[in-house]
Structure formats: C-alpha cells, structure tokens
Design a protein around this motif. Structure first.
Motif, PDB file in Angstrom:
ATOM      1  N   THR A 100       0.824  -1.208   0.000  1.00  0.00           N
ATOM      2  CA  THR A 100       0.000   0.000   0.000  1.00  0.00           C
ATOM      3  C   THR A 100       0.859   1.260   0.000  1.00  0.00           C
ATOM      4  OG1 THR A 100      -0.183  -0.162   2.410  1.00  0.00           O
ATOM      5  CG2 THR A 100      -1.988  -1.083   1.099  1.00  0.00           C
ATOM      6  N   GLY A 101       2.073   1.166   0.555  1.00  0.00           N
ATOM      7  CA  GLY A 101       2.944   2.321   0.574  1.00  0.00           C
ATOM      8  C   GLY A 101       3.425   2.749  -0.796  1.00  0.00           C
ATOM      9  N   MET A 102       3.381   1.843  -1.762  1.00  0.00           N
ATOM     10  CA  MET A 102       3.831   2.166  -3.116  1.00  0.00           C
ATOM     11  C   MET A 102       2.706   2.722  -3.991  1.00  0.00           C
ATOM     12  SD  MET A 102       7.127   1.533  -3.314  1.00  0.00           S
ATOM     13  CE  MET A 102       7.200   2.194  -1.612  1.00  0.00           C
ATOM     14  N   ILE A 103       1.456   2.629  -3.537  1.00  0.00           N
ATOM     15  CA  ILE A 103       0.341   3.070  -4.385  1.00  0.00           C
ATOM     16  C   ILE A 103       0.472   4.546  -4.730  1.00  0.00           C
ATOM     17  CG2 ILE A 103      -2.156   3.423  -4.495  1.00  0.00           C
ATOM     18  CD1 ILE A 103      -2.494   0.896  -2.819  1.00  0.00           C
ATOM     19  N   CYS A 104       0.752   5.382  -3.723  1.00  0.00           N
ATOM     20  CA  CYS A 104       0.835   6.814  -4.012  1.00  0.00           C
ATOM     21  C   CYS A 104       2.038   7.125  -4.895  1.00  0.00           C
ATOM     22  CB  CYS A 104       0.887   7.627  -2.718  1.00  0.00           C
ATOM     23  SG  CYS A 104       2.377   7.423  -1.724  1.00  0.00           S
ATOM     24  N   LEU A 105       3.104   6.339  -4.795  1.00  0.00           N
ATOM     25  CA  LEU A 105       4.281   6.568  -5.630  1.00  0.00           C
ATOM     26  C   LEU A 105       3.975   6.210  -7.088  1.00  0.00           C
ATOM     27  CD1 LEU A 105       7.182   5.183  -3.401  1.00  0.00           C
ATOM     28  CD2 LEU A 105       6.141   7.454  -3.395  1.00  0.00           C
ATOM     29  N   VAL A 106       3.325   5.067  -7.282  1.00  0.00           N
ATOM     30  CA  VAL A 106       2.970   4.640  -8.643  1.00  0.00           C
ATOM     31  C   VAL A 106       1.975   5.621  -9.252  1.00  0.00           C
ATOM     32  CG1 VAL A 106       1.947   2.780 -10.019  1.00  0.00           C
ATOM     33  CG2 VAL A 106       3.476   2.222  -8.111  1.00  0.00           C
ATOM     34  N   ASP A 107       1.058   6.098  -8.438  1.00  0.00           N
ATOM     35  CA  ASP A 107       0.097   7.095  -8.914  1.00  0.00           C
ATOM     36  C   ASP A 107       0.805   8.392  -9.301  1.00  0.00           C
ATOM     37  OD1 ASP A 107      -2.427   8.442  -9.319  1.00  0.00           O
ATOM     38  OD2 ASP A 107      -2.165   9.355  -7.350  1.00  0.00           O
ATOM     39  N   ALA A 108       1.751   8.827  -8.478  1.00  0.00           N
ATOM     40  CA  ALA A 108       2.422  10.104  -8.710  1.00  0.00           C
ATOM     41  C   ALA A 108       3.224  10.125 -10.003  1.00  0.00           C
ATOM     42  CB  ALA A 108       3.335  10.432  -7.524  1.00  0.00           C
ATOM     43  N   ILE A 109       3.692   8.954 -10.448  1.00  0.00           N
ATOM     44  CA  ILE A 109       4.461   8.914 -11.694  1.00  0.00           C
ATOM     45  C   ILE A 109       3.590   8.543 -12.896  1.00  0.00           C
ATOM     46  CG2 ILE A 109       6.620   8.367 -10.504  1.00  0.00           C
ATOM     47  CD1 ILE A 109       6.281   5.457 -11.340  1.00  0.00           C
ATOM     48  N   GLY A 110       2.276   8.434 -12.670  1.00  0.00           N
ATOM     49  CA  GLY A 110       1.350   8.165 -13.767  1.00  0.00           C
ATOM     50  C   GLY A 110       1.395   6.756 -14.301  1.00  0.00           C
ATOM     51  N   ALA A 111       1.650   5.769 -13.419  1.00  0.00           N
ATOM     52  CA  ALA A 111       1.803   4.387 -13.880  1.00  0.00           C
ATOM     53  C   ALA A 111       0.690   3.457 -13.402  1.00  0.00           C
ATOM     54  CB  ALA A 111       3.157   3.839 -13.418  1.00  0.00           C
ATOM     55  N   LEU A 112      -0.414   3.986 -12.916  1.00  0.00           N
ATOM     56  CA  LEU A 112      -1.488   3.118 -12.429  1.00  0.00           C
ATOM     57  C   LEU A 112      -2.090   2.254 -13.529  1.00  0.00           C
ATOM     58  CD1 LEU A 112      -3.517   5.251  -9.853  1.00  0.00           C
ATOM     59  CD2 LEU A 112      -1.830   3.458  -9.411  1.00  0.00           C
ATOM     60  N   ASP A 113      -1.975   2.697 -14.779  1.00  0.00           N
ATOM     61  CA  ASP A 113      -2.523   1.901 -15.880  1.00  0.00           C
ATOM     62  C   ASP A 113      -1.837   0.542 -16.007  1.00  0.00           C
ATOM     63  OD1 ASP A 113      -4.334   3.834 -16.523  1.00  0.00           O
ATOM     64  OD2 ASP A 113      -3.182   4.666 -18.197  1.00  0.00           O
ATOM     65  N   ALA A 114      -0.649   0.408 -15.439  1.00  0.00           N
ATOM     66  CA  ALA A 114       0.083  -0.855 -15.517  1.00  0.00           C
ATOM     67  C   ALA A 114      -0.310  -1.830 -14.415  1.00  0.00           C
ATOM     68  CB  ALA A 114       1.586  -0.594 -15.451  1.00  0.00           C
ATOM     69  N   VAL A 115      -1.163  -1.394 -13.502  1.00  0.00           N
ATOM     70  CA  VAL A 115      -1.589  -2.237 -12.382  1.00  0.00           C
ATOM     71  C   VAL A 115      -2.918  -2.887 -12.728  1.00  0.00           C
ATOM     72  CG1 VAL A 115      -2.198  -2.301  -9.928  1.00  0.00           C
ATOM     73  CG2 VAL A 115      -0.404  -0.739 -10.740  1.00  0.00           C
ATOM     74  N   GLY A 116      -2.990  -4.212 -12.564  1.00  0.00           N
ATOM     75  CA  GLY A 116      -4.217  -4.933 -12.876  1.00  0.00           C
ATOM     76  C   GLY A 116      -4.834  -5.649 -11.697  1.00  0.00           C
ATOM     77  N   VAL A 117      -4.015  -5.933 -10.676  1.00  0.00           N
ATOM     78  CA  VAL A 117      -4.478  -6.683  -9.509  1.00  0.00           C
ATOM     79  C   VAL A 117      -3.932  -6.007  -8.256  1.00  0.00           C
ATOM     80  CG1 VAL A 117      -4.613  -8.969  -8.417  1.00  0.00           C
ATOM     81  CG2 VAL A 117      -4.345  -8.798 -10.900  1.00  0.00           C
ATOM     82  N   SER A 118      -4.714  -6.029  -7.177  1.00  0.00           N
ATOM     83  CA  SER A 118      -4.273  -5.379  -5.947  1.00  0.00           C
ATOM     84  C   SER A 118      -4.704  -6.184  -4.731  1.00  0.00           C
ATOM     85  CB  SER A 118      -4.837  -3.960  -5.851  1.00  0.00           C
ATOM     86  OG  SER A 118      -4.530  -3.373  -4.604  1.00  0.00           O
ATOM     87  N   SER A 119      -4.014  -5.971  -3.628  1.00  0.00           N
ATOM     88  CA  SER A 119      -4.396  -6.583  -2.355  1.00  0.00           C
ATOM     89  C   SER A 119      -5.274  -5.641  -1.540  1.00  0.00           C
ATOM     90  CB  SER A 119      -3.143  -6.921  -1.540  1.00  0.00           C
ATOM     91  OG  SER A 119      -2.460  -5.724  -1.181  1.00  0.00           O
TER      92      SER A 119
END
Length: 378
Positions: free
Chosen positions: A102-121
């Motif tokens: 969960t700590g990486m979610i805001c980092l991935v969001d901040a760099i505009g890479a959420l489109d690469a995420v398909g599954v989450s806990s």
C-alpha cells in the motif's frame, strides 16, 4: 538493517562482463554492440536500502538490501545472455502488475503508472489514493487477495508478470515461492527500513525505473523534497508532542525515537516525546510499547497529543480517548484541548509528506489554519 554498499550489493565484478549491450534486436539472438561494463549509478540522496544503475539502451539494474537483484529491460530490447541466477529480468512495458504494498500506491500514482496495475491486495474502501479507488470500483484493477492469501488463479489468468510486495512477504515465504513458480517476479520493497524520511520517498525512483517513468519520478521527488525543506526551515516551536495509540492490552504504543514519522514531527517544529526500549513492555524495529503508568510519567506534560489512528480504530472525541484509559484525563494536552487525531492512511501518503508536515506544524503551533491529515478532537 545495515545499508548496502554499492560494490557489495551489485557484485559488479561479476556483472561487468555479463551485462553486454541490451540488444534493441527483438529476435532471439543478441545483436552486436558495445559492452556496457559498469553501469552509471543513479543518484540517490537519502535512500540506503537499494541502489540503481543505468546501462546503455535503457537497461536498469536494481539491487536491494535484501539481496534481490532485478534487471529492468526496456521494450524491444533483450537482456544479455549468461546473467547470474540471482538476477531476475523484468521486461517493459508492464501490464497487470499485482500491487500489494500500500505504501507504493501513491508513488505509482504520482508517476502516472497506475494503468500498468491490474491486480491489488487493497479493496476500494481501504484504498489510500482516490485514483486507485476509482480503478478498483470500475474493475480496471481487480482485488486479488491479501499478501498472505493471494488469488493465484486470478493472478495466473491475468498474466501478471510482477508482484510489488512489502516486507510482510518475508513472513510467508511459501507465498513468494508459489508466485515465482507461476512465473511472477516478486519485488519486495523495503522503504519501511529507511531511516531517513526522505529515503522512503526516494523509492519513487525505483518505481520510476521499473515502470519506465524515471523523469516523472525524479521530478516528483525533487518537488516534494524541496517543500519538505521549506517546511523544516520554519524552525522549532518549542512544544513537546506525544504520538501514540492504546493497544488491546491498554499499553501505549509509541514510535521509536528517530523514526521517520518522528522526524516529520521534528521538521514541523515539535519535540517528540520518546521512550527507551529498556523497561518497555514490547519493542519492534519501529515502535516501543510502554505500560500506561510509565507512559503517564513521560508524556503527561506534553504540550500536544496526536493520537495515531493508523493502526486501531482511532478516536473521534476527547471522551473516546479518555475511555481508552482514565489516566489520559490528567494529561496536560487533554486538559487544555490540544489533542489531535490523524488520517488512517497517513503512512500510505508519503508523496504528501510536505503537506503532512505543514499540517503537523499547524496542530503543534495551534495556528488555526485548516488541516487535511490531522484534526482536533473536541
């Protein structure tokens, strides 16, 4: 954990003859090209739990303090032949990543890479980032189970190439083994082991390398770090701060002195009330648990209390706080109404570090300014 040295972590003496040019030839044979030798270190100003080296044609070698090593290979390139067995290849572009930390979610969001995420806990109701919540709600990202009980069938069906875990995966090694058997590379991020608060934030540079968003990552880091320095430059307010929560046994769980959140309190102008491990009821790498009598002796005169609502259910009023333990009614901050609570997702908002520090300063200094991440209890 002991910080890693570049040479011991990378084993460059072994890798230099092997990291030949990452071929831009998409075929099975590696194209002729100049040998890379040693990579160019990517500048890290605060993080100590990973190193990152850049190679020609876009390859990136990430070496983690845990001993894991990942070679990120850009689209259209091929990794060099003969890599050591402990170097795992991550191929770009990434899609259907299983994001567990969960700590990486805001980092991935901040760099505009959420489109690469398909599954989450993470379920939508527990998401710390609005854009992530929206994707969970519309099905763009699918809930795939907790770190200890992932939905292997779903992960396999989506063709997930990478799972970004936190250090909890160390407690269930069988899960990591199963994921790897399914062909999923496991990246265990270790930002929680960073001693410097900006070291945690600097893991955004590793996320940038993994997702091919290095420029965006560097820009976010520089911007947030500059605002943190601006906040810290305002100086001390000369007021003491107790930050804790009450556990099921009625003891106070405090952060260790020097912990990254304590650094944020100090950057906000507060003096953190800490407790030594000696005589503690319990201790971990990040917390010290003390019985209420000892906590009372050490924190009753604190100018400000911030109740840590990130772990338990938190409190919504002074009366609820005092119900946790009657001794709290005699604390100076309670008597004077200087008690605050924090957002439940505070630890997952590392890109908002500067905003959190400014909020903490408003609370500690009782400035009356509006706040987002903390609020006063009545």
């Amino acid at each position: 954990m002991t910080p890693i040295s570049r040479r011991s972590a990378l084993g460059l003496g072994l890798l230099s003859p092997l990291l030949a040019a990452c071929s831009s030839d998409g075929g099975g044979e590696q194209a002729e090209g100049p040998r890379l030798g040693r990579g160019t270190p990517v500048a890290l100003s605060h993080a100590t739990q990973f190193t990152l080296d850049a190679y020609e044609d876009g390859c990136r070698l990430a070496s983690l303090a845990s001993g894991d090593r990942l070679l990120v290979v850009p689209e259209g390139a091929e990794p060099p032949a003969g890599l050591p067995a402990d170097v795992t290849v991550v191929r770009q572009p990434l899609a259907n990543v299983y994001l567990v930390s969960t700590g990486m979610i805001c980092l991935v969001d901040a760099i505009g890479a959420l489109d690469a995420v398909g599954v989450s806990s993470v379920r939508a109701e527990d998401s710390p980032v609005p854009a992530f919540t929206e994707r969970l709600e519309d099905g763009t990202i699918t809930y795939g189970g907790l770190y200890r009980e992932p939905d292997y069938e779903l992960i396999t069906a989506t063709g997930c190439p990478l799972a970004i875990e936190n250090t909890n995966i160390d407690h269930v090694p069988e899960v990591r083994t199963k994921l790897e058997e399914l062909g999923v590379t496991v990246l265990m991020e270790q930002s929680s082991r960073e001693e410097d608060m900006l070291g945690r934030l600097e893991w955004i540079k590793l996320m940038g390398a993994v997702f091919g968003r290095e420029d965006e990552a560097a820009a976010v880091f520089d911007e947030v770090a500059a605002r943190v320095e601006e906040a810290a430059a305002e100086g001390s307010l000369g007021r003491t701060v107790a930050f804790f929560y009450i556990n099921e046994d009625g003891a106070a769980v405090t952060r260790r002195a020097g912990d990254y959140f304590c650094q944020m309190i100090e950057a906000a102008g507060g003096a953190y009330v800490s407790f030594a491990e000696e005589g503690a009821a319990d201790a971990s790498p990040t917390t010290v648990t003390v019985e209420m009598e000892r906590f009372y002796e050490g924190a009753r005169d604190a100018d400000v209390i911030i109740y840590n609502g990130t772990i338990d259910d938190g409190v919504t009023s002074l009366s609820e706080l005092v119900e946790k333990n009657a001794l709290l009614a005699d604390f100076r901050a309670v008597r004077e109404g200087n008690v605050w609570a924090c957002d439940s997702n505070l630890y997952q908002q590392i890109t908002s570090m500067a905003g959190i520090i400014f909020d903490l300063r408003a609370a500690i200094g009782d400035t009356g300014e509006p706040t987002t991440f903390v609020w006063r209890l009545d």
